[in-house]
Design a protein around this motif. Structure first.
Motif, PDB file in Angstrom:
ATOM      1  N   ALA A  66      18.971  22.682  34.262  1.00 14.03           N
ATOM      2  CA  ALA A  66      18.749  22.619  32.819  1.00 14.03           C
ATOM      3  C   ALA A  66      18.276  23.947  32.252  1.00 14.03           C
ATOM      4  CB  ALA A  66      17.741  21.518  32.497  1.00 14.03           C
ATOM      5  N   ALA A  67      17.403  24.634  32.978  1.00 11.62           N
ATOM      6  CA  ALA A  67      16.887  25.910  32.491  1.00 11.62           C
ATOM      7  C   ALA A  67      18.002  26.949  32.424  1.00 11.62           C
ATOM      8  CB  ALA A  67      15.752  26.399  33.387  1.00 11.62           C
ATOM      9  N   ALA A  68      18.880  26.942  33.418  1.00 19.29           N
ATOM     10  CA  ALA A  68      19.994  27.892  33.428  1.00 19.29           C
ATOM     11  C   ALA A  68      20.947  27.618  32.270  1.00 19.29           C
ATOM     12  CB  ALA A  68      20.746  27.804  34.753  1.00 19.29           C
ATOM     13  N   VAL A  69      21.174  26.360  31.968  1.00 20.05           N
ATOM     14  CA  VAL A  69      22.034  26.008  30.842  1.00 20.05           C
ATOM     15  C   VAL A  69      21.438  26.541  29.545  1.00 20.05           C
ATOM     16  CG1 VAL A  69      22.886  24.095  29.431  1.00 20.05           C
ATOM     17  CG2 VAL A  69      23.058  23.975  31.928  1.00 20.05           C
ATOM     18  N   GLU A  70      20.150  26.348  29.352  1.00 15.94           N
ATOM     19  CA  GLU A  70      19.498  26.857  28.144  1.00 15.94           C
ATOM     20  C   GLU A  70      19.615  28.370  28.044  1.00 15.94           C
ATOM     21  OE1 GLU A  70      18.171  25.554  25.513  1.00 15.94           O
ATOM     22  OE2 GLU A  70      18.258  23.432  26.052  1.00 15.94           O
ATOM     23  N   ARG A  71      19.443  29.061  29.180  1.00 12.87           N
ATOM     24  CA  ARG A  71      19.529  30.526  29.155  1.00 12.87           C
ATOM     25  C   ARG A  71      20.931  30.992  28.787  1.00 12.87           C
ATOM     26  NH1 ARG A  71      16.477  30.071  33.924  1.00 12.87           N
ATOM     27  NH2 ARG A  71      18.337  30.448  35.194  1.00 12.87           N
ATOM     28  N   VAL A  72      21.943  30.397  29.377  1.00  9.64           N
ATOM     29  CA  VAL A  72      23.320  30.823  29.123  1.00  9.64           C
ATOM     30  C   VAL A  72      23.713  30.537  27.677  1.00  9.64           C
ATOM     31  CG1 VAL A  72      25.739  30.332  29.667  1.00  9.64           C
ATOM     32  CG2 VAL A  72      24.095  30.698  31.513  1.00  9.64           C
ATOM     33  N   VAL A  73      23.345  29.371  27.171  1.00  5.78           N
ATOM     34  CA  VAL A  73      23.681  29.039  25.784  1.00  5.78           C
ATOM     35  C   VAL A  73      22.955  29.980  24.819  1.00  5.78           C
ATOM     36  CG1 VAL A  73      23.456  27.276  23.991  1.00  5.78           C
ATOM     37  CG2 VAL A  73      24.265  26.644  26.270  1.00  5.78           C
ATOM     38  N   ALA A  74      21.675  30.228  25.075  1.00  8.89           N
ATOM     39  CA  ALA A  74      20.921  31.132  24.202  1.00  8.89           C
ATOM     40  C   ALA A  74      21.500  32.541  24.239  1.00  8.89           C
ATOM     41  CB  ALA A  74      19.453  31.151  24.622  1.00  8.89           C
ATOM     42  N   GLU A  75      21.831  33.022  25.432  1.00  6.22           N
ATOM     43  CA  GLU A  75      22.416  34.358  25.565  1.00  6.22           C
ATOM     44  C   GLU A  75      23.765  34.435  24.856  1.00  6.22           C
ATOM     45  OE1 GLU A  75      24.752  36.717  29.020  1.00  6.22           O
ATOM     46  OE2 GLU A  75      22.797  35.922  29.611  1.00  6.22           O
ATOM     47  N   ALA A  76      24.558  33.392  25.003  1.00  6.29           N
ATOM     48  CA  ALA A  76      25.869  33.378  24.359  1.00  6.29           C
ATOM     49  C   ALA A  76      25.733  33.471  22.847  1.00  6.29           C
ATOM     50  CB  ALA A  76      26.620  32.112  24.749  1.00  6.29           C
ATOM     51  N   GLY A 116      24.670  17.071  34.126  1.00  6.92           N
ATOM     52  CA  GLY A 116      25.263  18.302  33.608  1.00  6.92           C
ATOM     53  C   GLY A 116      25.756  18.147  32.182  1.00  6.92           C
ATOM     54  N   VAL A 117      26.386  17.010  31.901  1.00  7.04           N
ATOM     55  CA  VAL A 117      26.844  16.734  30.537  1.00  7.04           C
ATOM     56  C   VAL A 117      25.653  16.665  29.580  1.00  7.04           C
ATOM     57  CG1 VAL A 117      27.920  14.970  29.076  1.00  7.04           C
ATOM     58  CG2 VAL A 117      28.968  15.598  31.265  1.00  7.04           C
ATOM     59  N   VAL A 120      24.145  20.371  28.986  1.00 12.01           N
ATOM     60  CA  VAL A 120      24.966  21.224  28.130  1.00 12.01           C
ATOM     61  C   VAL A 120      25.025  20.671  26.715  1.00 12.01           C
ATOM     62  CG1 VAL A 120      27.295  22.123  27.733  1.00 12.01           C
ATOM     63  CG2 VAL A 120      26.333  22.106  30.064  1.00 12.01           C
ATOM     64  N   SER A 121      25.262  19.374  26.588  1.00 11.36           N
ATOM     65  CA  SER A 121      25.389  18.774  25.256  1.00 11.36           C
ATOM     66  C   SER A 121      24.090  18.895  24.468  1.00 11.36           C
ATOM     67  CB  SER A 121      25.791  17.303  25.378  1.00 11.36           C
ATOM     68  OG  SER A 121      27.033  17.179  26.036  1.00 11.36           O
ATOM     69  N   ARG A 122      22.968  18.681  25.127  1.00  9.21           N
ATOM     70  CA  ARG A 122      21.678  18.810  24.442  1.00  9.21           C
ATOM     71  C   ARG A 122      21.468  20.233  23.944  1.00  9.21           C
ATOM     72  NH1 ARG A 122      16.330  17.851  27.947  1.00  9.21           N
ATOM     73  NH2 ARG A 122      17.266  19.634  29.038  1.00  9.21           N
ATOM     74  N   ALA A 123      21.753  21.198  24.799  1.00 16.84           N
ATOM     75  CA  ALA A 123      21.524  22.593  24.422  1.00 16.84           C
ATOM     76  C   ALA A 123      22.374  23.016  23.226  1.00 16.84           C
ATOM     77  CB  ALA A 123      21.808  23.506  25.620  1.00 16.84           C
ATOM     78  N   VAL A 124      23.647  22.627  23.231  1.00 13.92           N
ATOM     79  CA  VAL A 124      24.510  23.049  22.124  1.00 13.92           C
ATOM     80  C   VAL A 124      24.275  22.200  20.876  1.00 13.92           C
ATOM     81  CG1 VAL A 124      26.237  24.017  23.670  1.00 13.92           C
ATOM     82  CG2 VAL A 124      26.476  21.656  22.917  1.00 13.92           C
TER      83      VAL A 124
END
Length: 263
Positions: A66-76, A116-117, A120-124
Motif C-alpha cells: 500500500a505504501a508503494a502504491v501511494e508513493r508511485v501515484v503521488a510521484e506520477a 491490490g485493487v 490502487v483504487s483508493r489512492a487514485v
C-alpha cells in the motif's frame, strides 16, 4: 474527435502492464492519445515492449504494498500530471481443490487480486474526487460470476474485486468519478496457457476443451467459438474509460464470447 484520438491529453495508470491483457491495455490507451504510466513488478517491467514510444512511462510497482502504491501515484501526479484513468489489471492465479489449497496460496491470490485493487483504487480515487472527474476500471474475470472447479481462490478474489469496484463507484459517483469492471473469459495469455500445461492430450487438447466445453469440469464452451485475444479485452477497457461511456458506472462488462451464458 475520432475514437483513435479520444483520450488525447489524458493520463492513465495501468497495473499488471508488462504482458498479456495489461500490455494490450497500455497499447490501446496510448494509441488513443493517452499518456500511460505502465506498472508491474520488477521482473515483469524488464520485459516492457520496445515499441511503447514516448507516450508510455514504465515504473516498478508491487500492488500488494500500500505504501508503494501511494508513493508511485503521488510521484506520477507530481511529475507527470493528474491521473484521469486507472486500470487494475495485475492479477495472479493459484489452482487447487479447496481441500488441498494452502493458506499461502489463498493469501497470495487475495493480496494481488483484491488488496491490490483496493490499494490502487483508493489512492487514485482520493485524487480524482477532488478534481471532480476520473475513470477507474478493474479487470476481473467471468469466474467471479460462475463457480469453477479448482479455482476457488481466484474466483472469490475476483468476485470481491467486482463488488469493491461497484461500491467505490457508488461512493464517488457524485464527484464525477466512474468505476466499472471488465470480466474476461478465457484469453490467450500466459496465465491461460499455464492451465493447459498439464492438460490430458497436451496444450492443443486443453485449448479445444475451452472452446468446446468440458462437462466433467462443469464448463460450457464458448458460443463464439474462439478464445479472446488480449486486445479484445483492452478494447472494452478503452471504451469504458472514454467519453462514449460517460453515463456508465458500476457496470460489469463480460468479454467471454458468451461462455458463461451470462449466468
Amino acid at each position: 474527435m475520432t475514437a483513435e484520438r479520444e483520450l488525447e491529453g489524458r493520463f492513465a495508470l495501468v497495473t499488471g502492464a508488462a504482458r498479456g491483457i495489461g500490455a494490450a491495455v497500455v497499447t490501446a490507451l496510448a494509441e488513443r492519445g493517452a499518456r500511460v504510466l505502465a506498472t508491474d513488478t520488477a521482473t515483469a517491467t524488464a520485459t516492457k515492449s520496445a515499441g511503447d514510444g514516448d507516450r508510455v512511462v514504465h515504473r516498478t510497482l508491487d500492488v500488494t504494498d500500500a505504501a508503494a502504491v501511494e508513493r508511485v501515484v503521488a510521484e506520477a501526479e507530481d511529475r507527470l500530471g493528474p491521473l484521469d484513468i486507472a486500470v487494475n489489471v495485475a492479477g495472479i492465479l493459484r489452482t487447487a481443490p479447496v481441500v488441498d489449497l494452502d493458506d499461502a496460496d489463498w493469501a497470495a491470490v487475495f493480496a494481488v487480486n483484491t488488496d491490490g485493487v483496493f490499494h490502487v483504487s483508493r489512492a487514485v480515487a482520493r485524487r480524482m474526487t477532488g478534481r471532480g472527474r476520473g475513470s477507474i476500471v478493474t479487470v476481473a474475470s467471468n469466474a467471479a460470476g460462475v463457480p469453477r472447479s479448482g479455482m476457488a481462490a481466484y474466483a472469490a478474489s475476483k468476485a470481491a474485486a467486482v463488488m469493491f469496484t461497484k461500491c467505490l463507484g457508488l461512493e464517488v459517483a457524485a464527484q464525477g468519478v466512474r468505476c466499472n469492471t471488465v470480466s474476461p473469459g478465457s484469453t490467450l495469455t500466459d496465465m491461460q496457457r499455464s492451465l493447459w500445461a498439464d492438460a490430458p492430450g497436451g496444450a492443443e487438447a486443453g485449448r479445444r476443451a475451452v472452446v468446446e466445453g468440458d462437462p466433467a469440469a462443469y464448463r460450457t464452451g464458448i458460443p463464439l467459438r474462439r478464445i479472446a485475444e488480449p486486445s479484445d479485452v483492452a478494447e472494452a477497457v478503452a471504451f469504458l474509460v472514454s467519453d462514449r461511456a460517460r453515463h456508465i458506472t458500476m457496470h460489469d462488462l463480460y468479454v467471454d464470447g458468451g461462455a458463461t451464458l451470462r449466468a
